[in-house]
Design a protein around this motif. Structure first.
Motif, short mmCIF file in Angstrom:
data_model
loop_
_atom_site.label_atom_id
_atom_site.label_comp_id
_atom_site.label_asym_id
_atom_site.label_seq_id
_atom_site.Cartn_x
_atom_site.Cartn_y
_atom_site.Cartn_z
N UNK A 30 4.69 -38.82 -32.45
CA UNK A 30 5.67 -37.99 -33.15
C UNK A 30 6.92 -37.72 -32.32
N UNK A 31 6.74 -37.53 -31.02
CA UNK A 31 7.88 -37.22 -30.15
C UNK A 31 8.80 -38.42 -30.00
N UNK A 32 8.24 -39.60 -29.72
CA UNK A 32 9.10 -40.77 -29.54
C UNK A 32 9.77 -41.16 -30.85
N UNK A 33 9.09 -40.94 -31.98
CA UNK A 33 9.74 -41.20 -33.27
C UNK A 33 10.86 -40.20 -33.52
N UNK B 98 14.68 -41.13 -34.26
CA UNK B 98 15.44 -40.59 -35.39
C UNK B 98 16.76 -39.99 -34.91
N UNK B 99 16.72 -39.31 -33.77
CA UNK B 99 17.94 -38.73 -33.20
C UNK B 99 18.96 -39.82 -32.89
N UNK B 100 18.50 -40.92 -32.29
CA UNK B 100 19.41 -42.02 -31.94
C UNK B 100 19.98 -42.67 -33.19
N UNK B 101 19.17 -42.80 -34.24
CA UNK B 101 19.59 -43.47 -35.46
C UNK B 101 20.43 -42.59 -36.37
N UNK B 102 20.19 -41.29 -36.32
CA UNK B 102 20.86 -40.36 -37.22
C UNK B 102 20.25 -40.34 -38.61
N UNK C 89 9.33 -38.70 -39.85
CA UNK C 89 9.87 -37.87 -38.76
C UNK C 89 11.39 -37.84 -38.90
N UNK C 90 11.94 -36.64 -38.78
CA UNK C 90 13.40 -36.50 -38.82
C UNK C 90 13.84 -35.61 -37.66
N UNK C 91 14.97 -35.97 -37.05
CA UNK C 91 15.52 -35.18 -35.96
C UNK C 91 17.01 -34.97 -36.17
N UNK C 92 17.46 -33.73 -35.93
CA UNK C 92 18.88 -33.41 -35.92
C UNK C 92 19.18 -32.66 -34.63
#
Length: 449
Positions: free
Chosen positions: A399-402, A406-410, A275-278
């Protein structure tokens, strides 16, 4: 600070001297409510309590109360006037301010949990330990550790739980699932999902007043969340909760459960492997702190799914409609032979050339829902799990919490679906289990099934 009363629930609170007085919680149901083997008696009434008396909770309660075998027994809210407004509607209902007092009551059989999201995990686990079945509003949790703990508590205590993704009960979702599962648009290798709106740079606004109104226990409202001054905008309703990360996780946990539910259901997806978030808080300047733009990528073994959330632009692609700012949402299934795009109430297909010219859509096969809450009541009586039980919904929740992790970790988060654990990232694994504000304590004993 409000101190928790002592409860005979291992690991739920710090076992401190301040909490040493009090009575253990009875873990029995009202006599006669359940028949043999935990099944509801055919002619027995189910006594239900609402915990969290905002607009969504009241709507859930009203729908539940339509069942002829339901009696509304209680309403609980840390804001006196909200609980009072509910009990006024239901003869014989009692008002409470502390959810633990509700769970103490032997004559309450099931609860609707519709508090702000940061409370969901603790109250859900306490309800399981108290022997109460539950309708649990989404987002089910805000952290991976909470997701596993709630699921494991439901398993351990044998409770019947429906997660409040009520759009799952819609006829349109059923027709989409039938077409996708029948291969109507061919194999699907990519899904795109979104929820967008335009709040303008002012967002939900500013409120300099930090004095809680009479009748509101603000310390209890915050509970396990970090200490912060009272904010009337935050306290007002669930729409505003989406602007604060510690309270709701932002707009993604508030809306994505409804939307990614459809592809996870239709494609029978398991858990993602990466999972990746930006995103970020780029434009909006209000009292909140959640991102106003968020993009997530979920990698599955044979499919990629994306999620887009925007609070600064409401363009909805083919689902745009009239060119005025409004909230829009949708799902795109990209198949070999065509693309299906849909929202809550409609779905349309754009073929890939003539690939679908001789294709006949499948006959309807998924029966209609009696209503999301009514289904839950029926399952409490039959002791069968409802369609949006936690074993199913955890595939939506994780998936959402991960993504938010990911957003918090960058950076991306690698996940092993077999072990339900984060891979190769000690910091991510540590942050996946929340630290609650004292005296509340995360029930770590439920991290293992």
């Amino acid at each position: 600070m409000t101190q928790p009363r002592k409860m005979n629930r291992r690991g739920f609170f710090d076992q401190t001297a301040a909490s040493a007085a009090g009575a253990a919680v009875p873990l029995v149901l009202a006599q006669g409510v359940l028949g043999e083997n935990g099944a509801a008696g055919a002619n027995e009434k189910l006594r239900v309590a609402l915990i969290g008396c905002g607009g969504m909770g009241q709507a859930n309660l009203a729908n539940t109360a339509q069942h002829p075998d339901v009696v509304v027994a209680a309403a609980c809210d840390v804001w006196d006037e909200r609980a009072a407004a509910v009990v006024k509607k239901y003869e014989g209902a009692r008002a409470y301010k502390d959810f633990r007092e509700v769970l103490d009551q032997k004559d309450i059989d099931a609860v609707i949990v519709a508090t702000p999201p940061h409370w969901h995990a603790l109250i859900a686990i306490a309800a399981c330990e108290a022997g109460k079945d539950m309708y649990l509003q989404k987002p089910m949790t805000l952290h991976l550790g909470e997701s596993l703990a709630v699921r494991n508590a439901v398993r351990r205590h044998g409770r019947i739980v429906q997660v409040g993704t009520q759009i799952h009960a819609s006829e349109n979702y059923r027709r989409v699932v039938e077409k996708i599962r029948a291969g109507y648009i061919g194999p699907v290798g990519c899904v795109r999902t979104f929820n967008v709106m335009n709040q303008g740079p002012e967002g939900v606004g500013h409120d300099p007043n930090t004095t809680p109104p009479p009748g509101l226990d603000w310390d209890m409202w915050l509970g396990p969340a970090p200490q912060r001054p009272f904010n009337a905008i935050l306290a007002a309703n669930s729409y505003n909760h989406g602007s604060w990360m510690d309270i709701s996780g932002g707009w993604t946990p508030n809306m994505a459960p409804h939307i990614i539910d459809l592809p996870i259901w239709a494609l029978d997806l398991g858990l993602p492997t990466r999972v990746h978030c930006a995103g970020g808080r780029f434009v909006i300047r209000d009292d909140g702190d959640a991102p106003d733009v968020q993009e997530m990528l979920f990698q599955y073994p044979n499919l990629t799914m994306t999620w887009m959330s925007s609070l600064i632009n409401s363009y909805g692609f083919d689902l745009h409609g009239e060119p005025v700012p409004k909230r829009r949402l949708g799902i795109y299934f990209h198949g070999l032979d065509g693309t299906m795009y849909c929202n809550y109430s409609m779905h349309e297909i754009v073929p890939e050339g003539d690939r679908m010219k001789d294709r006949t859509p499948p006959e309807p096969s998924i029966p209609p829902s009696p209503g999301h809450e009514i289904e839950w009541v029926n399952c409490v009586k039959s002791r069968e799990q409802p369609s949006c039980n936690v074993e199913y919904h955890i595939k939506i929740d994780i998936p959402i919490v991960l993504g938010n992790l990911s957003y918090r970790l960058g950076r991306s988060v690698q996940f092993d679906p077999a072990t339900e654990s984060i891979v190769g990232d000690a910091e991510a694994a540590r942050l996946a289990v929340p630290e609650y504000r004292k005296p509340w304590k995360f029930p770590a004993e439920y991290l293992k099934a």
